[in-house]
Design a protein around this motif. Sequence first.
Motif, PDB file in Angstrom:
ATOM      1  N   GLY A   1       3.292   1.073   5.266  1.00 25.72           N
ATOM      2  CA  GLY A   1       3.514   2.433   4.977  1.00 25.72           C
ATOM      3  C   GLY A   1       3.857   2.301   3.430  1.00 25.72           C
TER       4      GLY A   1
ATOM      5  N   GLY B   1       2.885   4.007   0.985  1.00 17.06           N
ATOM      6  CA  GLY B   1       2.858   5.503   0.193  1.00 17.06           C
ATOM      7  C   GLY B   1       2.160   5.367  -1.217  1.00 17.06           C
TER       8      GLY B   1
ATOM      9  N   ARG C   1       5.220   1.642  -4.640  1.00 16.62           N
ATOM     10  CA  ARG C   1       5.976   1.474  -5.340  1.00 16.62           C
ATOM     11  C   ARG C   1       6.456   0.101  -5.018  1.00 16.62           C
TER      12      ARG C   1
ATOM     13  N   ASP D   1      -1.665   2.449   4.238  1.00 21.71           N
ATOM     14  CA  ASP D   1      -0.962   3.706   4.523  1.00 21.71           C
ATOM     15  C   ASP D   1      -2.132   4.558   4.983  1.00 21.71           C
ATOM     16  N   PHE D   2      -1.678   5.238   6.148  1.00 19.60           N
ATOM     17  CA  PHE D   2      -2.795   6.362   6.754  1.00 19.60           C
ATOM     18  C   PHE D   2      -3.087   7.419   6.023  1.00 19.60           C
ATOM     19  N   VAL D   3      -2.443   7.600   4.846  1.00 23.22           N
ATOM     20  CA  VAL D   3      -2.558   8.876   4.126  1.00 23.22           C
ATOM     21  C   VAL D   3      -3.546   8.636   3.038  1.00 23.22           C
TER      22      VAL D   3
ATOM     23  N   GLY E   1      -5.212   2.938   6.429  1.00 21.08           N
ATOM     24  CA  GLY E   1      -5.328   2.683   7.862  1.00 21.08           C
ATOM     25  C   GLY E   1      -3.826   2.761   8.553  1.00 21.08           C
ATOM     26  N   SER E   2      -3.764   2.565   9.611  1.00 19.49           N
ATOM     27  CA  SER E   2      -2.595   2.665  10.476  1.00 19.49           C
ATOM     28  C   SER E   2      -1.922   1.508  10.490  1.00 19.49           C
ATOM     29  N   VAL E   3      -0.672   1.320  10.405  1.00 18.28           N
ATOM     30  CA  VAL E   3       0.239   0.159  10.587  1.00 18.28           C
ATOM     31  C   VAL E   3       0.100  -0.543  11.806  1.00 18.28           C
TER      32      VAL E   3
ATOM     33  N   VAL F   1       9.382  -0.162   4.075  1.00 17.89           N
ATOM     34  CA  VAL F   1      10.366   0.811   3.596  1.00 17.89           C
ATOM     35  C   VAL F   1       9.957   2.267   4.096  1.00 17.89           C
ATOM     36  N   GLY F   2      10.623   2.508   5.170  1.00 14.45           N
ATOM     37  CA  GLY F   2      10.635   3.873   5.797  1.00 14.45           C
ATOM     38  C   GLY F   2       9.454   4.243   6.583  1.00 14.45           C
TER      39      GLY F   2
ATOM     40  N   LEU G   1       6.878   5.652  13.962  1.00 13.31           N
ATOM     41  CA  LEU G   1       5.919   5.279  14.953  1.00 13.31           C
ATOM     42  C   LEU G   1       6.284   5.797  16.320  1.00 13.31           C
TER      43      LEU G   1
HETATM   44  C1  LIG Z   1       9.189   7.468   3.537  1.00  9.92           C
HETATM   45  S1  LIG Z   1       7.409   7.227   3.160  1.00  9.92           S
HETATM   46  C2  LIG Z   1       7.747   5.776   2.516  1.00  9.92           C
HETATM   47  C3  LIG Z   1       6.631   5.127   1.436  1.00  9.92           C
HETATM   48  C4  LIG Z   1       7.005   3.913   0.645  1.00  9.92           C
HETATM   49  N1  LIG Z   1       6.958   2.776   1.687  1.00  9.92           N
HETATM   50  C5  LIG Z   1       8.112   3.960  -0.431  1.00  9.92           C
HETATM   51  O1  LIG Z   1       9.169   3.405   0.038  1.00  9.92           O
HETATM   52  O2  LIG Z   1       7.762   4.652  -1.471  1.00  9.92           O
HETATM   53  C6  LIG Z   1       6.677   6.537   4.684  1.00  9.92           C
HETATM   54  C7  LIG Z   1       5.171   6.200   4.630  1.00  9.92           C
HETATM   55  O3  LIG Z   1       4.733   5.705   5.891  1.00  9.92           O
HETATM   56  C8  LIG Z   1       3.347   6.006   6.126  1.00  9.92           C
HETATM   57  N2  LIG Z   1       3.141   6.076   7.501  1.00  9.92           N
HETATM   58  C9  LIG Z   1       3.721   6.628   8.384  1.00  9.92           C
HETATM   59  N3  LIG Z   1       3.498   6.335   9.661  1.00  9.92           N
HETATM   60  C10 LIG Z   1       2.357   5.472   9.373  1.00  9.92           C
HETATM   61  C11 LIG Z   1       1.345   4.609  10.265  1.00  9.92           C
HETATM   62  N4  LIG Z   1       1.338   4.748  11.787  1.00  9.92           N
HETATM   63  N5  LIG Z   1       0.474   3.996   9.589  1.00  9.92           N
HETATM   64  C12 LIG Z   1       0.285   3.929   8.296  1.00  9.92           C
HETATM   65  N6  LIG Z   1       1.169   4.376   7.499  1.00  9.92           N
HETATM   66  C13 LIG Z   1       2.270   5.324   7.833  1.00  9.92           C
HETATM   67  C14 LIG Z   1       3.413   7.766   5.427  1.00  9.92           C
HETATM   68  O4  LIG Z   1       2.239   8.056   5.432  1.00  9.92           O
HETATM   69  C15 LIG Z   1       4.376   7.443   4.243  1.00  9.92           C
HETATM   70  O5  LIG Z   1       3.662   7.361   3.030  1.00  9.92           O
END
Ligand SMILES: C[S@@+](CC[C@H](N)C(=O)[O-])C[C@H]1O[C@@H](n2cnc3c(N)ncnc32)[C@H](O)[C@@H]1O
Length: 173
Positions: free
Chosen positions: A16, A18, A21, A37-39, A64-66, A82-83, A88
């Motif tokens: 995830g 993002g 960073r 990350d899936f976005v 892709g999805s984690v 991180v977050g 999930l």
């Molecule tokens: C709160 S953000 C944190 C981003 C990054 N880790 C940071 O600390 O800057 C959570 C991230 O998890 C990603 N995310 C959430 N569910 C996901 C999934 N099933 N597969 C991949 N990414 C996912 C979101 O797209 C988002 O970018």
Amino acid sequence: MAAAEALTPGKALDLGCGYGRTAIWLAQHGWQVDGVDFVPEAIAEAARRAQAAGAAGRARFHTGSVAELDFLDGRYDLAVDVGCLHALTPGQLRRYHAGLKRLLSPGALYLLYTRLQEDTPEPETEGPPGVPQEAITHLFQDGFTLDKLEIGVTEMPDRPPWKSAWFWFHRVQ
Ligand SMILES: C[S@@+](CC[C@H](N)C(=O)[O-])C[C@H]1O[C@@H](n2cnc3c(N)ncnc32)[C@H](O)[C@@H]1O
């Protein structure tokens, strides 16, 4: 950052990621990093930032999805979330755990920052609901040991604070 600096750089996974960073910081400190990350827009921006930071050679970003990490291979020495985990579903969380078990080398460090379920949950809260602490410790009893747990409160401007934690796990056989 302190935890990663105490290790010999190797292969790292940013779950995830993002805008990348964490992955970019790790790459700048000698790690070979895969960020997932899936976005797609986040992945494109992470790649752009890695390029701008001169870290593109060490950081790869994947849309892709984690919970579906089959496309990755090899043994990782460090995984960082991180977050992401608290977003999930229970089914995704089980597949995420299975993916980490497959991908992490014995002894690898898995660092998790997540929102935790409040002791007295409010019916209306902003953002994803927190995960019960026991759900995480119970799931990761399989294949991991918990070395350290730091429970605290996350405070951000213009939002109510929420209960959160850093989990420090190690992969065991
Ligand atoms: C709160 S953000 C944190 C981003 C990054 N880790 C940071 O600390 O800057 C959570 C991230 O998890 C990603 N995310 C959430 N569910 C996901 C999934 N099933 N597969 C991949 N990414 C996912 C979101 O797209 C988002 O970018």
